[in-house]
Design an enzyme around this catalytic site. Structure first.
Site, PDB file in Angstrom:
ATOM      1  N   ASP A 114      -0.619  -0.442  17.708  1.00  0.00           N
ATOM      2  CA  ASP A 114      -0.130   0.484  16.832  1.00  0.00           C
ATOM      3  C   ASP A 114       0.144   1.922  17.438  1.00  0.00           C
ATOM      4  O   ASP A 114       0.960   2.436  17.461  1.00  0.00           O
ATOM      5  CB  ASP A 114      -1.173   0.693  15.535  1.00  0.00           C
ATOM      6  CG  ASP A 114      -0.679   1.544  14.653  1.00  0.00           C
ATOM      7  OD1 ASP A 114       0.241   1.510  13.759  1.00  0.00           O
ATOM      8  OD2 ASP A 114      -1.298   2.693  14.577  1.00  0.00           O
ATOM      9  N   LYS A 172       6.399   2.184  12.023  1.00  0.00           N
ATOM     10  CA  LYS A 172       6.431   2.475  13.401  1.00  0.00           C
ATOM     11  C   LYS A 172       6.905   1.510  14.234  1.00  0.00           C
ATOM     12  O   LYS A 172       7.641   1.779  15.231  1.00  0.00           O
ATOM     13  CB  LYS A 172       5.056   2.901  13.689  1.00  0.00           C
ATOM     14  CG  LYS A 172       3.986   2.055  13.222  1.00  0.00           C
ATOM     15  CD  LYS A 172       3.124   2.373  12.240  1.00  0.00           C
ATOM     16  CE  LYS A 172       2.310   1.366  11.390  1.00  0.00           C
ATOM     17  NZ  LYS A 172       1.086   1.857  10.812  1.00  0.00           N
ATOM     18  N   THR A 187       0.826  -1.083   0.186  1.00  0.00           N
ATOM     19  CA  THR A 187      -0.002  -0.224  -0.016  1.00  0.00           C
ATOM     20  C   THR A 187       0.782   1.204   0.006  1.00  0.00           C
ATOM     21  O   THR A 187       0.732   2.309  -0.748  1.00  0.00           O
ATOM     22  CB  THR A 187      -0.941   0.196   1.126  1.00  0.00           C
ATOM     23  OG1 THR A 187      -1.709  -1.127   1.315  1.00  0.00           O
ATOM     24  CG2 THR A 187      -1.728   1.150   1.216  1.00  0.00           C
ATOM     25  N   GLU A 197       9.187  10.344   9.444  1.00  0.00           N
ATOM     26  CA  GLU A 197       7.944  11.255   9.552  1.00  0.00           C
ATOM     27  C   GLU A 197       6.797  10.563   9.435  1.00  0.00           C
ATOM     28  O   GLU A 197       5.874  10.741  10.256  1.00  0.00           O
ATOM     29  CB  GLU A 197       8.211  12.334   8.633  1.00  0.00           C
ATOM     30  CG  GLU A 197       6.951  13.374   8.649  1.00  0.00           C
ATOM     31  CD  GLU A 197       6.868  14.280  10.084  1.00  0.00           C
ATOM     32  OE1 GLU A 197       7.570  14.962  10.149  1.00  0.00           O
ATOM     33  OE2 GLU A 197       5.942  13.704  10.743  1.00  0.00           O
ATOM     34  N   LYS A 256       3.322   4.185  18.289  1.00  0.00           N
ATOM     35  CA  LYS A 256       3.216   5.662  18.186  1.00  0.00           C
ATOM     36  C   LYS A 256       3.745   6.655  19.114  1.00  0.00           C
ATOM     37  O   LYS A 256       4.329   7.645  19.028  1.00  0.00           O
ATOM     38  CB  LYS A 256       2.106   6.129  17.231  1.00  0.00           C
ATOM     39  CG  LYS A 256       1.895   5.427  15.953  1.00  0.00           C
ATOM     40  CD  LYS A 256       0.442   5.528  15.309  1.00  0.00           C
ATOM     41  CE  LYS A 256       0.738   4.970  13.913  1.00  0.00           C
ATOM     42  NZ  LYS A 256      -0.698   4.848  13.235  1.00  0.00           N
ATOM     43  N   GLY A 310      -7.852   0.535   3.305  1.00  0.00           N
ATOM     44  CA  GLY A 310      -6.409   0.436   3.133  1.00  0.00           C
ATOM     45  C   GLY A 310      -5.839   1.131   4.408  1.00  0.00           C
ATOM     46  O   GLY A 310      -4.721   1.457   4.442  1.00  0.00           O
TER      47      GLY A 310
HETATM   48  N1  HSE Z   1      -3.215   1.057  10.696  1.00  0.00           N
HETATM   49  C1  HSE Z   1      -2.610   2.366  10.889  1.00  0.00           C
HETATM   50  C2  HSE Z   1      -3.793   3.154  11.192  1.00  0.00           C
HETATM   51  C3  HSE Z   1      -1.935   2.746   9.709  1.00  0.00           C
HETATM   52  O1  HSE Z   1      -4.923   2.890  11.180  1.00  0.00           O
HETATM   53  O2  HSE Z   1      -3.478   4.474  11.906  1.00  0.00           O
HETATM   54  C4  HSE Z   1      -1.442   4.219   9.853  1.00  0.00           C
HETATM   55  O3  HSE Z   1      -0.240   3.903  10.653  1.00  0.00           O
END
Ligand code: HSE
Length: 428
Positions: free
Chosen positions: A220, A124, A35, A148, A224, A206
């Protein structure tokens, strides 16, 4: 006069040739044609002219690495299957890593940096785990490791933290850092759609990770906030040390209480300075509809930063998706070209940061409790020193917003009640 004309033309041609020869070009390679990788190729092609102008030289995509073949796709011309082709080509000065996952990305990136190639990544997981070490290697080799796109998709946040907010001590970073979960929560809240249906939509668009658990369980967002916290304090914040809760237990009934309380439910990654340490956490929270993060809907992300002299700023924008993420990656490529031969200083040491034990963090809690008789309500109200709330059309249970207390105090009190259905932290 004919002879003079010919001489003049020859002179012009020679000058033009010299200009053409002087035009500089930098070769790059993209690792991964998924992607984000295909987005990077698309962005480079769509904005070729302006990107080259901003970079000060022509950016040439020399290789794309992927295990797969893409018959009929123009990328075939530059497609390679063996990373060593890229690693051993001294003409490749910048490697773009958009494969995701720690392995083999870590070895690929480390080897590229050791060979003197700058690296730009959206990964990340890689940055959260090995960012400090990779930055050190880049510094030692006078090249750059840029990331970034690893936080907030297309939102500029890493560069501002590193280069703009340098006059401040950062006292808080709180953000909606995951597009997929924000998309799900928004659709559940505004359209009353069920969790699974909306998750499927986010996957089709996506936004979601290959393994959607990474999104919905908060992993995730955790990576971050670990990256942002490390940059804010200059030390390593390990994502494993950050308390993380996802959104899988949030139901339509929670949104009924939220509406009554005039709050929004958002998955918040936060890091706040407490004494000399940072208290970091990822969890769904009820936040006041007046809070700037409450209006951040759909796939949008936002990062709210509080500086000790600056006060509040917020960065808002497209948090996931092919082109926004690719835009951030290509902006790093431009930066890497502009800083060829110089390292952009980033303070992030491998020494661990002091994290405050979550048990000592004070907050309020919204709880849903089974039962309806006056004695139950009175007992909960007294135990949590809280305010009782009832949602329209919800029977057989009631809600309570507790007084502020530490996580430990809450856990101890909650252990004494069988009827607690669920809890969401409340920052109304
Ligand atoms: N899966 C992540 C999100 C993609 O939904 O934010 C971007 O880091």
């Amino acid at each position: 006069p004919k002879k003079n004309f010919r001489l003049l033309m020859n002179l012009r041609r020679t000058r033009q040739n010299k200009i053409i020869r002087r035009k500089k070009m930098v070769n790059i390679a993209v690792l991964g044609y998924g992607t984000v990788g295909s987005g990077v190729v698309e962005v480079l092609r769509t904005n070729q002219e302006s990107i080259n102008k901003r970079a000060g030289q022509e950016i040439n995509l020399k290789y794309v690495l992927d295990l797969r073949d893409f018959p009929g796709d123009p990328v075939e011309k530059v497609l390679v299957h063996d990373y060593d082709t890229i690693l051993n080509d001294d003409d490749v000065k910048i490697v773009v890593e958009v494969m995701g996952g720690v392995n083999p990305a870590y070895q690929f990136v480390k080897n590229a940096l050791l060979k003197g190639k700058s690296v730009c990544t959206s990964n990340k997981e890689l940055v959260a785990k090995h960012g400090a070490e990779l930055l050190e290697i880049a510094k030692a080799n006078k090249i750059n490791f840029l990331f970034e796109a690893s936080v907030g998709g297309g939102i500029p946040i890493i560069r501002p933290l590193n280069q703009s907010l340098t006059a401040d001590e950062i006292v808080e970073i709180s953000g909606i850092l995951n597009g997929t979960t924000n998309y799900i929560l928004t659709k559940m809240s505004k359209e009353g759609l069920p969790f699974d249906t909306v998750l499927k939509e986010a996957q089709e668009l996506g936004y979601a990770e290959r393994n959607p658990e990474a999104d919905v369980e908060g992993y995730d967002a955790c990576r971050k906030i670990a990256i942002l916290s490390s940059l804010a304090c200059g030390h390593q914040v390990d994502f494993e040390d950050i308390y993380t809760e996802g959104i899988t237990k949030i139901t339509d009934v929670d949104f009924k209480y939220a509406s009554k309380l005039d709050v929004s439910i958002k998955l918040i990654g936060s890091s706040r300075k407490v004494g000399n340490g940072f208290a970091a956490m990822v969890a769904p929270k009820m936040i006041s509809n007046d809070h700037p993060l409450a209006g951040v809907n759909g796939v949008m992300n936002a990062i709210f930063v509080k500086g000790n002299v600056l006060g509040d700023v917020m960065f808002y924008g497209a948090g996931a998706g092919k082109l926004p993420t690719a835009s951030a990656v290509v902006s790093d490529v431009v930066d890497a070209v502009k800083h060829m031969g110089t390292n952009i200083m980033t303070i992030w040491s491998t020494h661990k940061a002091d994290l405050v034990d979550i048990k000592n963090v004070v907050t309020r809690f919204f709880i849903r409790v089974k039962g309806d008789d006056d004695a139950d309500v009175a007992a909960v109200k007294a135990a949590f020193n809280g305010e009782i709330v009832r949602a329209d059309g919800v029977t057989g249970e009631f809600g309570c917003v507790t007084a502020p207390m530490t996580e430990k105090e809450y856990a101890d009190k909650a252990a004494g009640f069988d009827g607690i259905i669920s809890m969401i932290r409340y920052e109304g």
